[in-house]
Design a protein around this motif. Structure first.
Motif, short mmCIF file in Angstrom:
data_model
loop_
_atom_site.label_atom_id
_atom_site.label_comp_id
_atom_site.label_asym_id
_atom_site.label_seq_id
_atom_site.Cartn_x
_atom_site.Cartn_y
_atom_site.Cartn_z
N GLN A 204 0.98 -1.19 -0.06
CA GLN A 204 0.05 -0.08 -0.35
C GLN A 204 0.76 1.00 -0.06
OE1 GLN A 204 -2.56 -0.33 3.36
NE2 GLN A 204 -4.02 -1.89 2.70
N TYR A 205 2.01 1.13 1.05
CA TYR A 205 2.78 2.37 0.99
C TYR A 205 3.68 2.46 -0.49
CZ TYR A 205 6.86 5.41 2.09
OH TYR A 205 7.61 6.24 2.24
N ALA A 206 3.78 1.44 -1.02
CA ALA A 206 4.57 1.54 -2.56
C ALA A 206 3.48 2.13 -3.57
CB ALA A 206 4.96 0.38 -3.06
N VAL A 207 2.28 1.83 -3.47
CA VAL A 207 1.12 2.31 -4.20
C VAL A 207 1.07 3.61 -4.13
CG1 VAL A 207 -1.03 2.22 -5.07
CG2 VAL A 207 0.19 0.03 -4.96
N VAL A 208 0.87 4.26 -2.88
CA VAL A 208 0.65 5.68 -2.72
C VAL A 208 1.75 6.38 -2.60
CG1 VAL A 208 0.07 7.19 -0.68
CG2 VAL A 208 -1.15 5.08 -0.78
N SER A 209 3.12 5.84 -2.58
CA SER A 209 4.00 6.55 -3.04
C SER A 209 4.41 6.82 -4.43
CB SER A 209 5.45 6.06 -2.46
OG SER A 209 5.42 5.92 -1.33
N ARG A 210 4.13 5.95 -5.43
CA ARG A 210 4.05 6.01 -6.93
C ARG A 210 3.09 6.93 -7.29
NH1 ARG A 210 4.53 0.36 -7.02
NH2 ARG A 210 2.60 0.05 -7.41
N MET A 211 1.84 6.92 -6.62
CA MET A 211 0.94 7.81 -7.22
C MET A 211 1.15 9.07 -6.65
SD MET A 211 -2.46 5.73 -6.19
CE MET A 211 -3.50 7.19 -6.59
N LEU A 212 2.02 9.26 -5.72
CA LEU A 212 2.26 10.99 -5.16
C LEU A 212 3.75 11.40 -5.91
CD1 LEU A 212 1.35 10.72 -1.46
CD2 LEU A 212 -0.07 11.51 -3.59
N ALA A 213 4.40 10.49 -6.41
CA ALA A 213 5.51 10.80 -7.18
C ALA A 213 5.95 11.99 -7.82
CB ALA A 213 6.36 9.75 -7.60
N PRO A 214 4.72 12.15 -8.84
CA PRO A 214 4.85 13.44 -9.58
C PRO A 214 4.58 14.63 -8.86
CG PRO A 214 3.29 11.72 -10.49
CD PRO A 214 3.53 11.42 -9.11
N LEU A 215 4.35 14.71 -7.76
CA LEU A 215 3.97 15.66 -7.17
C LEU A 215 5.31 16.36 -6.23
CD1 LEU A 215 0.46 14.90 -5.45
CD2 LEU A 215 0.98 15.96 -7.68
N HIS A 216 5.16 17.82 -6.11
CA HIS A 216 5.92 18.45 -5.12
C HIS A 216 5.93 17.88 -4.03
CE1 HIS A 216 7.80 21.28 -2.67
NE2 HIS A 216 8.56 22.01 -3.82
N PRO A 217 6.85 17.53 -3.14
CA PRO A 217 6.68 17.07 -2.04
C PRO A 217 5.74 17.67 -0.87
CG PRO A 217 9.02 17.04 -2.20
CD PRO A 217 8.36 17.88 -3.62
N LEU A 218 5.90 18.98 -0.80
CA LEU A 218 4.51 19.72 0.01
C LEU A 218 3.32 19.58 -0.61
CD1 LEU A 218 6.60 23.04 0.68
CD2 LEU A 218 6.04 21.43 2.11
N GLN A 219 3.04 19.62 -1.92
CA GLN A 219 1.79 19.12 -2.41
C GLN A 219 1.33 17.78 -1.97
OE1 GLN A 219 2.35 19.78 -6.69
NE2 GLN A 219 0.86 21.58 -6.42
N ALA A 220 2.29 16.78 -2.29
CA ALA A 220 2.03 15.42 -1.78
C ALA A 220 1.65 15.18 -0.51
CB ALA A 220 3.14 14.45 -2.11
N GLN A 221 2.36 16.16 0.38
CA GLN A 221 2.08 16.08 2.05
C GLN A 221 0.71 16.60 2.41
OE1 GLN A 221 4.88 18.21 4.40
NE2 GLN A 221 4.10 17.86 6.26
N ALA A 222 0.31 17.71 1.53
CA ALA A 222 -1.07 18.22 1.87
C ALA A 222 -2.00 17.25 1.44
CB ALA A 222 -0.98 19.63 1.20
N LEU A 223 -1.87 16.74 0.08
CA LEU A 223 -2.86 15.87 -0.28
C LEU A 223 -3.02 14.62 0.57
CD1 LEU A 223 -4.89 15.25 -2.86
CD2 LEU A 223 -3.00 14.45 -3.74
N TYR A 224 -1.98 14.00 1.17
CA TYR A 224 -2.06 12.86 1.81
C TYR A 224 -2.78 13.26 3.12
CZ TYR A 224 -0.73 8.60 4.24
OH TYR A 224 -0.59 7.58 5.06
N ALA A 225 -2.51 14.29 3.75
CA ALA A 225 -2.96 14.73 5.14
C ALA A 225 -4.58 15.03 4.96
CB ALA A 225 -2.29 16.08 5.50
N THR A 226 -4.81 15.75 3.74
CA THR A 226 -6.42 16.06 3.73
C THR A 226 -7.16 14.95 3.04
OG1 THR A 226 -6.00 17.03 1.52
CG2 THR A 226 -6.00 18.31 3.69
N LYS A 227 -6.95 14.03 2.35
CA LYS A 227 -7.54 13.05 1.58
C LYS A 227 -7.32 11.63 2.20
CE LYS A 227 -9.14 16.39 -1.06
NZ LYS A 227 -10.22 16.78 -0.94
N VAL A 228 -6.03 11.65 2.51
CA VAL A 228 -5.81 9.97 3.04
C VAL A 228 -5.98 9.87 4.68
CG1 VAL A 228 -4.27 8.11 3.29
CG2 VAL A 228 -4.13 9.58 1.15
N GLU A 229 -5.34 10.84 5.27
CA GLU A 229 -5.52 11.01 6.68
C GLU A 229 -6.78 11.51 7.18
OE1 GLU A 229 -3.77 9.54 9.27
OE2 GLU A 229 -2.46 8.62 7.62
#
Length: 181
Positions: free
Chosen positions: A111-136
Motif C-alpha cells: 500500500q505504501y509503495a502504491v501511494v508513493s508511486r501515485m504521489l511521486a509526480p507531485l512536489h513533496p509539499l503538495q503530496a504532503q498536503a494531499l495525503y493529510a487531507t485526503k488519506v488521513e
C-alpha cells in the motif's frame, strides 16, 4: 482554555484539584469536538473513552505546547481506533460469507509503495498536503497548522495536486490506448 496548560502541569505534579478543574473545563470542548467524529447516540461513550485516554497519557503532555491540538490528536486517535475495530468486525462477519470474494489485498508495504508511486509526480509539499487531507482526512485547518501554512495555501495546493494527478492519469491512459492500437 488559557489556564489548561497550567492545570495540566499541576496535574502532572499530582495536584488532584487542578486535574478535576481541568477535566470539568475540558468536557464541553471534548463534547463539541466529538460531534465531528461520532453520532449523537455514541457521543457520551466516545467522550468517556477520550477522558480515560487523557488520564492514561497525562504524562505525555508538554506544558509549553498548546492543549487543544493535543486533545484533538487524542480525539482523532480514538476515532480511528474505534473505526478500525468496527472495520475488523465487519471484515470478520464478511469472511464468514462464502459468497463474497475480495480482490487480493495489499499488505502495508505494498500500500505504501502504491501511494508513493501515485504521489511521486507531485512536489513533496503538495503530496504532503494531499495525503493529510485526503488519506488521513485531516481538515484543511489541521493540515495548515501541521504544515505551518495558511488554509488557503493548503486548499490551492491540494487542488493543484489533484489536477496534476488527473492529468497524469489521462496521459497514461492515452499512452496505453495508443500502444494498444
Amino acid at each position: 482554555m488559557n489556564e489548561w496548560p497550567t492545570l495540566l502541569q499541576r496535574a502532572q505534579q499530582g495536584d488532584k484539584q487542578a486535574y478535576q478543574v481541568f477535566l470539568k473545563g475540558v468536557l464541553p470542548f471534548l463534547q463539541m469536538r466529538a460531534r465531528h467524529y461520532v453520532a449523537a447516540q455514541q457521543r457520551d461513550d466516545f467522550v468517556q473513552e477520550v477522558l480515560l485516554t487523557i488520564h492514561r497519557i497525562l504524562h505525555t503532555y508538554q506544558y509549553d505546547l498548546p492543549v487543544e491540538p493535543w486533545l484533538s490528536g487524542i480525539l482523532r486517535h480514538k476515532y480511528y481506533e474505534n473505526w478500525r475495530k468496527t472495520a475488523q468486525q465487519q471484515r470478520e462477519s464478511l469472511s464468514d460469507d462464502d459468497s463474497w470474494h475480495p480482490q487480493v489485498a495489499l499488505d502495508e508495504d505494498e500500500q505504501y509503495a502504491v501511494v508513493s508511486r501515485m504521489l511521486a509526480p507531485l512536489h513533496p509539499l503538495q503530496a504532503q498536503a494531499l495525503y493529510a487531507t485526503k488519506v488521513e482526512e485531516f481538515s484543511v485547518a489541521e493540515t495548515a497548522s501541521l504544515m505551518q501554512r495558511s488554509s488557503s495555501w493548503v486548499k490551492v495546493n491540494v487542488h493543484r495536486a489533484i489536477q496534476l494527478l488527473k492529468n497524469e492519469l489521462t496521459e497514461a491512459e492515452a499512452a496505453t490506448g495508443a500502444s494498444d492500437e
